[in-house]
Write a protein that holds these residues in place. Structure first.
Motif, mmCIF file in Angstrom:
data_model
loop_
_atom_site.group_PDB
_atom_site.id
_atom_site.type_symbol
_atom_site.label_atom_id
_atom_site.label_comp_id
_atom_site.label_asym_id
_atom_site.label_seq_id
_atom_site.Cartn_x
_atom_site.Cartn_y
_atom_site.Cartn_z
ATOM 1 N N SER A 207 71.807 63.226 12.535
ATOM 2 C CA SER A 207 70.676 64.109 12.817
ATOM 3 C C SER A 207 69.868 64.275 11.539
ATOM 4 N N THR A 235 70.723 59.713 16.037
ATOM 5 C CA THR A 235 70.385 59.955 17.440
ATOM 6 C C THR A 235 69.355 61.069 17.604
ATOM 7 N N HIS A 236 69.167 61.895 16.562
ATOM 8 C CA HIS A 236 68.200 62.990 16.652
ATOM 9 C C HIS A 236 67.297 62.985 15.427
ATOM 10 N N GLU A 238 63.761 64.942 13.885
ATOM 11 C CA GLU A 238 62.895 66.110 14.075
ATOM 12 C C GLU A 238 61.914 66.221 12.910
ATOM 13 N N GLU A 263 67.874 59.084 20.375
ATOM 14 C CA GLU A 263 67.819 59.554 21.753
ATOM 15 C C GLU A 263 66.965 60.806 21.890
ATOM 16 N N SER A 264 66.907 61.591 20.822
ATOM 17 C CA SER A 264 66.188 62.860 20.862
ATOM 18 C C SER A 264 65.182 62.892 19.729
ATOM 19 N N HIS A 266 62.124 65.320 18.309
ATOM 20 C CA HIS A 266 61.475 66.623 18.446
ATOM 21 C C HIS A 266 60.291 66.695 17.490
ATOM 22 N N CYS A 289 62.448 58.251 24.575
ATOM 23 C CA CYS A 289 63.061 59.406 23.926
ATOM 24 C C CYS A 289 62.071 60.563 23.840
ATOM 25 N N LYS A 292 62.402 61.929 27.307
ATOM 26 C CA LYS A 292 63.731 62.485 27.538
ATOM 27 C C LYS A 292 63.863 63.885 26.970
ATOM 28 N N THR A 293 63.273 64.110 25.811
ATOM 29 C CA THR A 293 63.395 65.415 25.172
ATOM 30 C C THR A 293 62.403 66.430 25.714
#
Length: 355
Positions: A207, A235-236, A238, A263-264, A266, A289, A292-293
């Motif tokens: 992350s 996977t994340h 931001e 996958e995520s 933000h 993605c 998805k988020t």
């Protein structure tokens, strides 16, 4: 727990009294004008599990330092030399959290922090010249290297003007990283390589949080995508507190090209503004993605509705059915808000000019 601001004349006796009562958490916030001589017992206190020391003055330490039970250490001090800094960190065999907050490294050259038990590490350098006691350190970069060996480190927060070189070694267990960089020195030939070496060291992170200053700072590197590592486990991703400037989307896209498992994603609504409006400039394989988020994408309010332009491959640009599906998903995400006008454009050039 002792958490007070006290005069220079009383400091020794106050600390000694607290330690005599087997205090477990000690929080000292002291004026920066003087050099404090702490009792030697402070640096060998068996009862201490948490020590927070904020003086911004030179930290004088004894020849023997051993914190057998210290789990959390916060330091906001000036290290007098390499040896003293080395002694402090070597004397914490079970430390789990280390936070270095606006420390002054001007008297050091090379400091090694080897703490296998460390789980969380932060190095914070966010004070402005006008409110920091040692303003002279902002006049030049320091050619000091801090080496961190922490094989079990899981979290790192690096908030820095990159005044010193932070070398992160063997971070195989890293899970989350938060990065804030800014080049107040306007010396990108030194600061950008320092930043990229940190990204190299945290490439196994899962992350990653980037602040807007970091994104803007990295836009100064012309060959960014080639110099970024591949984040195999990420996977994340931001981005926090985004700003309005033209290269943000380019930097983000470079990151995404190096994140095969993301996958995520933000990203707040106000992220990127090209010269002709708001643009979602992202490779097609990462569009999923975004959807998805279920976040607010890069929208522009104009003509009574929201608009988004998606730069995409030639196949997607002519695939009306796929465009219809994506358009529908965007409307679902924006349920209860204004409808979205979507435009698909074939990507013919690689992120250099959106004119």
């Amino acid at each position: 727990m002792l958490c007070v601001v006290i005069s220079t004349s009383r400091i020794h006796s106050w600390v000694s009294t607290a330690l005599s009562h087997k205090v477990q958490e000690l929080d000292l916030s002291l004026p920066a004008e003087s050099v404090y001589m702490f009792p030697n017992t402070l640096f060998s206190a068996e009862s201490l599990s948490t020590l927070k020391l904020k003086t911004y003055s030179k930290l004088e330490v004894p020849s023997l330092i051993h914190f057998p039970n210290l789990k959390t250490l916060h330091l906001a001090v000036e290290f007098p030399d390499d040896r003293s800094a080395q002694q402090i960190f070597s004397g914490c065999p079970v430390l789990q959290e280390l936070h270095l907050i606006n420390c002054n490294w001007k008297r050091t050259k090379r400091v090694t922090i080897y703490i296998p038990t460390l789980r969380q590490f932060s190095i914070i350098e966010d004070a402005c010249p006008d409110d920091y006691p040692f303003t002279d350190r902002f006049n030049t970069l320091l050619y000091c290297e801090i080496l961190i060996y922490a094989e079990n480190l899981q979290y790192i927060d690096c908030t820095s003007f990159l005044t010193v070189e932070v070398s992160l070694c063997n971070l195989s267990s890293i899970v989350k990283a938060e990065i804030w960089f800014d080049d107040m020195y306007e010396m990108q030939d030194i600061c950008i390589p320092r930043a990229l070496r940190i990204f190299d060291a945290i490439c196994s992170v899962k992350s990653l949080i980037l602040w807007d200053e970091t994104v803007e700072f990295l836009s100064g590197e012309d060959n960014l995508e080639a110099r970024l590592p591949i984040f195999h486990n990420l996977t994340h991703l931001e981005v926090r507190r985004p700003s309005f400037y033209n290269d943000a989307s380019i930097v983000l896209t470079h990151f995404l090209h190096k994140c095969p498992k993301v996958e995520s994603l933000h990203i707040p609504e106000t992220f990127y503004m090209a010269r002709k409006g708001w643009v979602l400039d992202i490779a097609p394989q990462y569009l999923r993605c975004f959807l998805k988020t279920a976040i607010d994408l890069m929208f522009w309010w104009g003509g009574g509705r929201l608009k988004v332009t998606i730069f995409c491959s030639k196949d997607l640009a002519v695939d009306l059915e796929k465009q219809k599906e994506i358009n529908h998903q965007l409307q679902v995400i924006r349920k209860g808000k204004a409808n979205v006008g979507v435009e698909f454009r074939e990507r013919k050039r690689r992120f250099h000019n959106f004119g």
